[in-house]
Every structure is written in structure tokens, then in C-alpha cells.
Design a protein around this motif. Structure first.
Motif, PDB file in Angstrom:
ATOM      1  N   GLY A 150       0.904  -1.055   0.181  1.00  0.00           N
ATOM      2  CA  GLY A 150       0.044  -0.051   0.125  1.00  0.00           C
ATOM      3  C   GLY A 150       0.751   1.249  -0.169  1.00  0.00           C
ATOM      4  N   SER A 151       0.035   2.275   0.022  1.00  0.00           N
ATOM      5  CA  SER A 151       0.815   3.780   0.129  1.00  0.00           C
ATOM      6  C   SER A 151       0.544   4.618   1.155  1.00  0.00           C
ATOM      7  N   GLY A 152       1.278   5.561   1.527  1.00  0.00           N
ATOM      8  CA  GLY A 152       0.834   6.400   2.568  1.00  0.00           C
ATOM      9  C   GLY A 152       1.995   6.084   3.784  1.00  0.00           C
ATOM     10  N   TYR A 153       2.784   5.241   3.707  1.00  0.00           N
ATOM     11  CA  TYR A 153       3.661   4.980   4.773  1.00  0.00           C
ATOM     12  C   TYR A 153       4.688   6.164   5.077  1.00  0.00           C
ATOM     13  N   VAL A 154       5.045   6.350   6.243  1.00  0.00           N
ATOM     14  CA  VAL A 154       6.279   7.285   6.532  1.00  0.00           C
ATOM     15  C   VAL A 154       6.972   6.543   7.689  1.00  0.00           C
ATOM     16  N   VAL A 155       8.312   6.984   7.424  1.00  0.00           N
ATOM     17  CA  VAL A 155       9.371   6.474   8.478  1.00  0.00           C
ATOM     18  C   VAL A 155       9.564   7.622   9.362  1.00  0.00           C
ATOM     19  N   ASN A 156       9.390   7.664  10.703  1.00  0.00           N
ATOM     20  CA  ASN A 156       9.585   8.692  11.748  1.00  0.00           C
ATOM     21  C   ASN A 156      10.852   8.464  12.577  1.00  0.00           C
ATOM     22  N   PHE A 157      11.637   9.120  12.794  1.00  0.00           N
ATOM     23  CA  PHE A 157      12.794   9.089  13.816  1.00  0.00           C
ATOM     24  C   PHE A 157      12.225   9.919  15.184  1.00  0.00           C
ATOM     25  N   VAL A 158      12.003   9.099  16.307  1.00  0.00           N
ATOM     26  CA  VAL A 158      11.273   9.579  17.407  1.00  0.00           C
ATOM     27  C   VAL A 158      12.432   9.515  18.594  1.00  0.00           C
ATOM     28  N   ASN A 159      12.114  10.125  19.609  1.00  0.00           N
ATOM     29  CA  ASN A 159      12.777  10.104  20.935  1.00  0.00           C
ATOM     30  C   ASN A 159      12.197   8.752  21.532  1.00  0.00           C
ATOM     31  N   GLY A 160      13.288   7.960  21.769  1.00  0.00           N
ATOM     32  CA  GLY A 160      12.920   6.790  22.268  1.00  0.00           C
ATOM     33  C   GLY A 160      12.048   6.730  23.805  1.00  0.00           C
ATOM     34  N   SER A 161      12.342   7.714  24.498  1.00  0.00           N
ATOM     35  CA  SER A 161      11.648   7.991  25.912  1.00  0.00           C
ATOM     36  C   SER A 161      10.232   8.712  25.538  1.00  0.00           C
ATOM     37  N   ASN A 162      10.152   9.192  24.620  1.00  0.00           N
ATOM     38  CA  ASN A 162       8.907  10.205  24.312  1.00  0.00           C
ATOM     39  C   ASN A 162       8.625  10.016  22.901  1.00  0.00           C
ATOM     40  N   PRO A 163       7.995   8.648  22.462  1.00  0.00           N
ATOM     41  CA  PRO A 163       7.684   8.870  21.072  1.00  0.00           C
ATOM     42  C   PRO A 163       6.951   9.622  20.379  1.00  0.00           C
ATOM     43  N   SER A 164       6.140  10.610  21.040  1.00  0.00           N
ATOM     44  CA  SER A 164       5.341  11.664  20.507  1.00  0.00           C
ATOM     45  C   SER A 164       6.272  12.723  20.223  1.00  0.00           C
ATOM     46  N   GLN A 165       7.510  12.906  20.656  1.00  0.00           N
ATOM     47  CA  GLN A 165       8.520  13.673  20.015  1.00  0.00           C
ATOM     48  C   GLN A 165       9.163  13.208  18.820  1.00  0.00           C
ATOM     49  N   VAL A 166       8.921  13.656  17.558  1.00  0.00           N
ATOM     50  CA  VAL A 166       9.504  13.360  16.273  1.00  0.00           C
ATOM     51  C   VAL A 166      10.434  14.296  15.898  1.00  0.00           C
ATOM     52  N   TYR A 167      11.416  13.719  15.809  1.00  0.00           N
ATOM     53  CA  TYR A 167      12.778  14.273  15.065  1.00  0.00           C
ATOM     54  C   TYR A 167      12.725  14.471  13.687  1.00  0.00           C
ATOM     55  N   ALA A 168      12.380  13.440  12.887  1.00  0.00           N
ATOM     56  CA  ALA A 168      12.276  13.879  11.399  1.00  0.00           C
ATOM     57  C   ALA A 168      11.372  12.570  10.905  1.00  0.00           C
ATOM     58  N   SER A 169      10.824  12.895   9.702  1.00  0.00           N
ATOM     59  CA  SER A 169       9.921  12.090   9.053  1.00  0.00           C
ATOM     60  C   SER A 169      10.214  12.026   7.519  1.00  0.00           C
ATOM     61  N   SER A 170       9.945  10.622   6.961  1.00  0.00           N
ATOM     62  CA  SER A 170      10.355  10.785   5.575  1.00  0.00           C
ATOM     63  C   SER A 170       9.219  11.194   4.984  1.00  0.00           C
ATOM     64  N   GLU A 171       9.588  11.343   3.301  1.00  0.00           N
ATOM     65  CA  GLU A 171       8.085  11.391   2.545  1.00  0.00           C
ATOM     66  C   GLU A 171       7.240  10.269   2.650  1.00  0.00           C
ATOM     67  N   GLY A 172       6.184  10.408   2.297  1.00  0.00           N
ATOM     68  CA  GLY A 172       5.356   9.186   2.223  1.00  0.00           C
ATOM     69  C   GLY A 172       5.760   8.165   1.131  1.00  0.00           C
ATOM     70  N   PHE A 173       5.695   7.008   1.344  1.00  0.00           N
ATOM     71  CA  PHE A 173       6.120   6.126   0.294  1.00  0.00           C
ATOM     72  C   PHE A 173       5.292   4.924   0.265  1.00  0.00           C
ATOM     73  N   GLU A 174       5.643   4.060  -0.615  1.00  0.00           N
ATOM     74  CA  GLU A 174       4.687   2.938  -1.034  1.00  0.00           C
ATOM     75  C   GLU A 174       5.499   1.520  -0.697  1.00  0.00           C
ATOM     76  N   VAL A 175       4.697   0.553  -0.243  1.00  0.00           N
ATOM     77  CA  VAL A 175       5.398  -0.925  -0.042  1.00  0.00           C
ATOM     78  C   VAL A 175       4.629  -1.611  -1.204  1.00  0.00           C
ATOM     79  N   LYS A 176       5.377  -2.384  -1.978  1.00  0.00           N
ATOM     80  CA  LYS A 176       4.979  -2.876  -3.074  1.00  0.00           C
ATOM     81  C   LYS A 176       5.076  -4.540  -2.723  1.00  0.00           C
ATOM     82  N   PRO A 177       4.271  -5.280  -3.604  1.00  0.00           N
ATOM     83  CA  PRO A 177       4.220  -6.670  -3.231  1.00  0.00           C
ATOM     84  C   PRO A 177       5.566  -7.465  -3.473  1.00  0.00           C
TER      85      PRO A 177
END
Length: 191
Positions: A92-119
């Protein structure tokens, strides 16, 4: 005074994500992942960026992915790549990789562009198929030929790969390069 301290604490909590220079370069809208294979996350960072980070994948479409999917924890940003083995995400599409604070996952340091996972079975991003066809020919100057026959006046590397005999020491660099190209071309035509 209490309001000032509370405000200062709130500001200091926001500073790490505001100053983070981490940029996720892959996956991206062009660099997809393939299900059930290894895929790579790549990024750039600057000195002073939060380190280590945790990596999670998200998707706004809850039928594709319901909640954050933890990829790894305590990843050093200096590594600049992380290989995710056996990706089990739904296609599917719309996936995003996020780099977060391990102690506070709501603190996002960086996000990728949306990407697709193909079969599974899809060629990985960046792979290519090279098709070589045709034949390669070369001619050598008369001074480099060992045969005096006019039939041996030129060399052709046809698909059978046959070459005439030449006196290479007198042929010169250009002729040697030409012969090497002909040999390689002949070999590729027979494969």
C-alpha cells in the motif's frame, strides 16, 4: 516567576526537535519498499542532532497500518543507514518513517516523505535490467595485420566471436582498445 519556569521547560522540551537537522532520504515518494525483503532507511544528520533515535513506521490509513510499527530502538544517527529485514508491512501507499525520541515517542525528530510498499517479487528500487544486443566490429590499420590476404583486411567480432590474428605490438593503443571492445562485444553476443 513560576509561569516563566514552566514556559522555559516547555521551550526546552521543544528545542531538540526544532534544532534537529536529520533528513530522511530514503524511503521516499520515488524510493519504495518491497514486502517480505530487506529494505534500507537512509538519512543525513548534523553534529548535535539527537542520538540515539528510535525508528517507527506510520500510516494515516488505519486499514493499512493500525498504529505505529516499531522498527528499531537505540539507533545511532551516525550510522546514516539502517537495513530493515523481512518487511512485513501490507502492500500500500502512505507509509512514513519517523525518527522519534525513544523515551517520548510523540517527540518526532524527522519524518520521511510518504512512500509505497510494493508486493514481494517486485524488483527493488534502484535496480535495473541491462539488455545488450547487436554486434561490435573493428578494423585495424594495415601495418598491424599479419595476413597479406585482402580477405583479412578487416576484423569483425560477429556473434560467433571469431577474430583474425594480428601483430599487436605494432597495432598501437587504439587498435588494442578496438580489439578488446570487439572481444567483449563478441562474448556478450554469445551469452
Amino acid at each position: 516567576m513560576l509561569k516563566f519556569v514552566v514556559g522555559l521547560l516547555a521551550l526546552s522540551a521543544a528545542v531538540p526537535s526544532a534544532l534537529a537537522a536529520i533528513t530522511i532520504t530514503g524511503p521516499s515518494s520515488q524510493a519504495y519498499w518491497v514486502a517480505n525483503t530487506s529494505n534500507v532507511i537512509s538519512w543525513n544528520y548534523a553534529s548535535g542532532d539527537p542520538d540515539p533515535i528510535s525508528i517507527v513506521v506510520t500510516n494515516e490509513n488505519t486499514t493499512t497500518l493500525n498504529g505505529a510499527f516499531s522498527i528499531a530502538e537505540f539507533v545511532s544517527v551516525s550510522a546514516q543507514t539502517f537495513t530493515v529485514t523481512n518487511v512485513t508491512l501490507k502492500t500500500g501507499s502512505g507509509y512514513v518513517v519517523n525518527f522519534v525520541n525513544g523515551s517520548n515517542p510523540s517527540q518526532v525528530y524527522a519524518s520521511s516523505e510518504g512512500f509505497e510498499v510494493k508486493p514481494g517479487g517486485t524488483a527493488p528500487y534502484g535496480s535495473s535490467v541491462v539488455t545488450i544486443s547487436g554486434s561490435v566490429s573493428t578494423s585495424l590499420p594495415a601495418s598491424s595485420r599479419t595476413s597479406s590476404s585482402s580477405a583479412a583486411a578487416s576484423s569483425s567480432a560477429a556473434s560467433n566471436g571469431a577474430l583474425s590474428a594480428y601483430n599487436l605490438p605494432n597495432a598501437g593503443l587504439t587498435s588494442v582498445v578496438g580489439i578488446m571492445g570487439a572481444v567483449v562485444g563478441a562474448l556478450l553476443c554469445t551469452v
